[in-house]
Design an enzyme around this catalytic site. Structure first.
Site, PDB file in Angstrom:
ATOM      1  N   HIS A  14      87.123  21.400  73.417  1.00  0.00           N
ATOM      2  CA  HIS A  14      85.704  21.054  73.394  1.00  0.00           C
ATOM      3  C   HIS A  14      84.874  22.334  73.359  1.00  0.00           C
ATOM      4  CE1 HIS A  14      81.966  18.980  74.239  1.00  0.00           C
ATOM      5  NE2 HIS A  14      81.717  19.890  75.173  1.00  0.00           N
TER       6      HIS A  14
ATOM      7  N   ALA B  40      81.459  10.894  37.337  1.00  0.00           N
ATOM      8  CA  ALA B  40      81.144  11.223  38.742  1.00  0.00           C
ATOM      9  C   ALA B  40      82.425  11.163  39.566  1.00  0.00           C
ATOM     10  CB  ALA B  40      80.093  10.267  39.296  1.00  0.00           C
TER      11      ALA B  40
HETATM   12  P1  NAD Z   1      88.460  11.982  37.981  1.00  0.00           P
HETATM   13  O1  NAD Z   1      89.464  10.992  37.573  1.00  0.00           O
HETATM   14  O2  NAD Z   1      88.347  12.355  39.412  1.00  0.00           O
HETATM   15  O3  NAD Z   1      87.002  11.511  37.550  1.00  0.00           O
HETATM   16  C1  NAD Z   1      86.670  11.207  36.228  1.00  0.00           C
HETATM   17  C2  NAD Z   1      85.523  10.218  36.263  1.00  0.00           C
HETATM   18  O4  NAD Z   1      85.032  10.100  34.960  1.00  0.00           O
HETATM   19  C3  NAD Z   1      85.941   8.823  36.729  1.00  0.00           C
HETATM   20  O5  NAD Z   1      85.083   8.391  37.746  1.00  0.00           O
HETATM   21  C4  NAD Z   1      85.825   7.994  35.476  1.00  0.00           C
HETATM   22  O6  NAD Z   1      85.445   6.669  35.725  1.00  0.00           O
HETATM   23  C5  NAD Z   1      84.749   8.732  34.716  1.00  0.00           C
HETATM   24  N1  NAD Z   1      84.796   8.532  33.272  1.00  0.00           N
HETATM   25  C6  NAD Z   1      85.883   8.494  32.476  1.00  0.00           C
HETATM   26  N2  NAD Z   1      85.505   8.333  31.187  1.00  0.00           N
HETATM   27  C7  NAD Z   1      84.148   8.281  31.187  1.00  0.00           C
HETATM   28  C8  NAD Z   1      83.168   8.142  30.175  1.00  0.00           C
HETATM   29  N3  NAD Z   1      83.509   8.047  28.891  1.00  0.00           N
HETATM   30  N4  NAD Z   1      81.863   8.133  30.530  1.00  0.00           N
HETATM   31  C9  NAD Z   1      81.502   8.266  31.845  1.00  0.00           C
HETATM   32  N5  NAD Z   1      82.397   8.381  32.842  1.00  0.00           N
HETATM   33  C10 NAD Z   1      83.704   8.407  32.517  1.00  0.00           C
HETATM   34  O7  NAD Z   1      88.742  13.261  37.062  1.00  0.00           O
HETATM   35  P2  NAD Z   1      88.102  14.708  37.101  1.00  0.00           P
HETATM   36  O8  NAD Z   1      86.921  14.745  37.976  1.00  0.00           O
HETATM   37  O9  NAD Z   1      87.975  15.131  35.686  1.00  0.00           O
HETATM   38  O10 NAD Z   1      89.257  15.536  37.769  1.00  0.00           O
HETATM   39  C11 NAD Z   1      90.554  15.587  37.141  1.00  0.00           C
HETATM   40  C12 NAD Z   1      91.628  15.795  38.161  1.00  0.00           C
HETATM   41  O11 NAD Z   1      91.543  17.081  38.743  1.00  0.00           O
HETATM   42  C13 NAD Z   1      91.546  14.775  39.270  1.00  0.00           C
HETATM   43  O12 NAD Z   1      92.629  13.896  39.134  1.00  0.00           O
HETATM   44  C14 NAD Z   1      91.660  15.539  40.528  1.00  0.00           C
HETATM   45  O13 NAD Z   1      92.802  15.140  41.224  1.00  0.00           O
HETATM   46  C15 NAD Z   1      91.820  17.004  40.122  1.00  0.00           C
HETATM   47  N6  NAD Z   1      90.823  17.770  40.883  1.00  0.00           N
HETATM   48  C16 NAD Z   1      90.955  17.828  42.224  1.00  0.00           C
HETATM   49  C17 NAD Z   1      90.005  18.479  42.974  1.00  0.00           C
HETATM   50  C18 NAD Z   1      90.155  18.507  44.463  1.00  0.00           C
HETATM   51  O14 NAD Z   1      91.246  18.245  44.940  1.00  0.00           O
HETATM   52  N7  NAD Z   1      89.116  18.816  45.208  1.00  0.00           N
HETATM   53  C19 NAD Z   1      88.915  19.073  42.362  1.00  0.00           C
HETATM   54  C20 NAD Z   1      88.807  18.977  40.991  1.00  0.00           C
HETATM   55  C21 NAD Z   1      89.777  18.327  40.258  1.00  0.00           C
END
Ligand code: NAD
Ligand code: FAD
Length: 479
Positions: free
Chosen positions: A451, A189
């Site tokens: 505003h 999540a």
């Molecule tokens: P993330 O690090 O945001 O989230 C990954 C989540 O997966 C974490 O909460 C983690 O605790 C959980 N997790 C890890 N292993 C797990 C497991 N085995 N079982 C259940 N949960 C687990 O990474 P993401 O969502 O994959 O995104 C990757 C990168 O891409 C991020 O660092 C982000 O900066 C970038 N990104 C940015 C945007 C944006 O700027 N809007 C959008 C998408 C991606």
């Protein structure tokens, strides 16, 4: 012997292509090597961001948001629509067209700036040489004065949920579903899980999110994360915290996902499963062993504050180096490195890089969180203002969320701004400008905001730092 190029860049994502354009602007003879091949088998510039990241995900977030609005919220405005239908194939085709228009736009910019584009894989060799292996296997060597490495990142895979065709997918697969899954599982999540989970929930999926950590969005401000969780649950995202996936089995009836939490072991059956558990740097094979490029234990290229590697005249930028994996962070590093190479004084402020999660409500922040300040023992003041008290938010019929301004207790300098609410991806830029200019909350409070706008909530939150917000009742005085 003169070198063939002033600069050779490996990777044409938002870090590499921006570096290439800035180098060319500065009069440097520039080449860029990129190996990306799109679903249409054609090479494309723009990397993850344009092809399978920021842009296609935002195209689907926009389309799905409109679908949800017309189906559910327009009625509040006195607009009823009947016979609303989802044409997923058309929505996907629109997304693909957005992507191809933009990637072709970068190709046009390369041409206009005289940047030579090599299509294939680049590998750093000793003495600032880059070996290029074209898609047909032909090899050539580019000789440069400076090399910039910008290979980006790729999705982390986990043994408990190996990817399988279009059933167990990473983020790229989740942008390509041919039909709306009835029941969709998401592992993680985090940012990707929330954004793509939101897309499919809006289009009709029941979404179950399994998050290993007990806390929700720990990178965000605690109060904002708490409000976000409440809103997402209200929308129907079934977010289960402390849920560690043990194994997955794909069969005729979908995917059986086994996970453990504090209550024991459970099985959840879903039609499709997205694995969104983070990304890792794409540095495997990036440099020949003889080149001697130093990587850290996670595979990130080791760099200093100017993105210089351990090798002379070799730089690395973007997702492949420390710091947040964000397109705009890589682009800024690309600009900085190009200017350093051109002999200019350039640096980058990592303290006010904005983060945005493009859900609804959106979540955006820049600077430090309250929990970080507490941990560091820094004294601070906070002002917050709810969109429920904003005229513009009410007129729009969308008044969830709040703005929070954190200022240093001694200097009043703005240390962090955290927002949850509609359009806060745009609002956060005001906070970033304020922080870059080292503004105080008083500076923000003295600024005149138009505003009615959502931006007024920033003004009011800044006023609230000093207990002066106009459109909320003052805190009750203790008797
Ligand atoms: P993330 O690090 O945001 O989230 C990954 C989540 O997966 C974490 O909460 C983690 O605790 C959980 N997790 C890890 N292993 C797990 C497991 N085995 N079982 C259940 N949960 C687990 O990474 P993401 O969502 O994959 O995104 C990757 C990168 O891409 C991020 O660092 C982000 O900066 C970038 N990104 C940015 C945007 C944006 O700027 N809007 C959008 C998408 C991606
Ligand atoms: P990349 O964009 O990954 O580009 C690297 C390029 O280098 C690729 O084209 C790759 O093929 C090429 N390459 C790699 N190795 C070699 C080699 N040896 N030779 C030649 N070429 C090579 N970030 C945001 O800021 N906002 C968002 O809204 C956002 N949304 C996202 C949504 C999703 C679904 C995903 C997956 C990511 C998202 N991100 C977002 C993160 C963003 O995409 C990355 O931070 C950004 O693309 C990193 O840029 P980069 O240039 O470092 O690398």
């Amino acid at each position: 012997m003169s070198k063939q190029y002033d600069v050779v860049i490996v990777g044409a994502g938002p870090a590499g292509y921006v570096a290439a354009i800035r180098c060319a602007q500065l009069g440097l003879k520039t080449a860029c090597v990129d190996k990306w091949v799109g679903a249409d088998d054609q090479p494309a510039l723009g990397g993850t961001c344009l092809n399978v990241g920021c842009i296609p995900s935002k195209a689907l977030l926009e389309s799905s948001s409109r679908y949800e609005d017309i189906s559910h919220t327009y009625a509040d405005h006195g607009i009823t629509a009947s016979g609303v239908k989802l044409d997923l194939a058309k929505m996907m085709a629109r997304k693909d067209k957005v992507v191809s228009d933009l990637t072709q736009g970068i190709a046009g910019l390369f041409k206009a700036n005289g940047i030579k584009w090599f299509q294939g894989s680049g590998q750093l060799q000793p003495n600032q040489q880059v070996k290029v292996t074209a898609h047909d296997g032909a090899e050539s060597v580019l000789d440069a004065i400076h090399v910039i490495l910008a290979p980006g990142s790729s999705s982390v895979e986990i043994a408990a949920a190996p990817l399988k065709d279009d059933v167990i997918v990473d983020s790229s697969g989740a942008l390509e579903f041919k039909e709306v899954p009835k029941r969709l599982g998401v592992i993680g999540a985090g940012v990707i899980g929330l954004e793509l989970g939101s897309v499919w929930r809006r289009l009709g999926s029941e979404v179950v999110m399994l998050e290993a950590q007990e806390s929700f969005l720990p990178v965000a401000d605690e109060q904002i994360a708490k409000e976000a969780l409440r809103q997402f649950k209200r929308q129907g995202l079934d977010i289960r915290l402390g849920a560690r996936v043990v194994s997955c089995e794909a069969g005729n009836k979908g995917v059986a996902v086994q996970y453990q939490d504090s209550k024991g072991e459970h099985t959840e059956t879903v039609d499709k499963l997205i694995v969104a558990v983070g990304r890792r740097p794409s540095t495997n094979g990036l440099a020949a062993d003889e080149a001697g490029l130093l990587l850290d234990e996670w595979g990130f290229v080791h760099v200093d504050e100017h993105c210089r590697t351990n090798l002379p005249s070799v730089y690395a930028i973007g997702d492949a180096v420390r710091g947040p994996m964000l397109a705009h962070k890589g682009s800024e590093e690309g600009m900085m490195v190009a200017e350093v190479i051109a002999g200019q004084k350039a640096e980058m402020n990592y303290d006010s890089i904005p983060s945005v999660i493009y859900t609804h409500p959106e979540i955006a922040w820049a600077g430090v969180t309250e929990q970080a300040l507490k941990a560091a023992g820094t004294e601070y003041n906070v002002g917050s203002f709810p969109f429920a008290a904003s005229g513009r938010a009410h007129a729009a019929g969308d008044s969830t969320g709040m703005v929070k301004v954190i200022a240093d207790a001694k200097t009043d300098r703005v240390l962090g701004v955290h927002i949850i609410g509609a359009h806060c991806s745009e609002l956060i830029a005001q906070a970033v400008i304020a922080m870059e200019m080292r503004a105080s909350s008083e500076d923000l409070a003295m600024t005149v905001f138009a505003h009615p706008t959502l931006s007024e909530a920033i003004h009011e939150a800044a006023l609230a730092v000093d207990g002066r917000a106009i459109h909320i009742a003052p805190p009750r005085k203790r008797k």
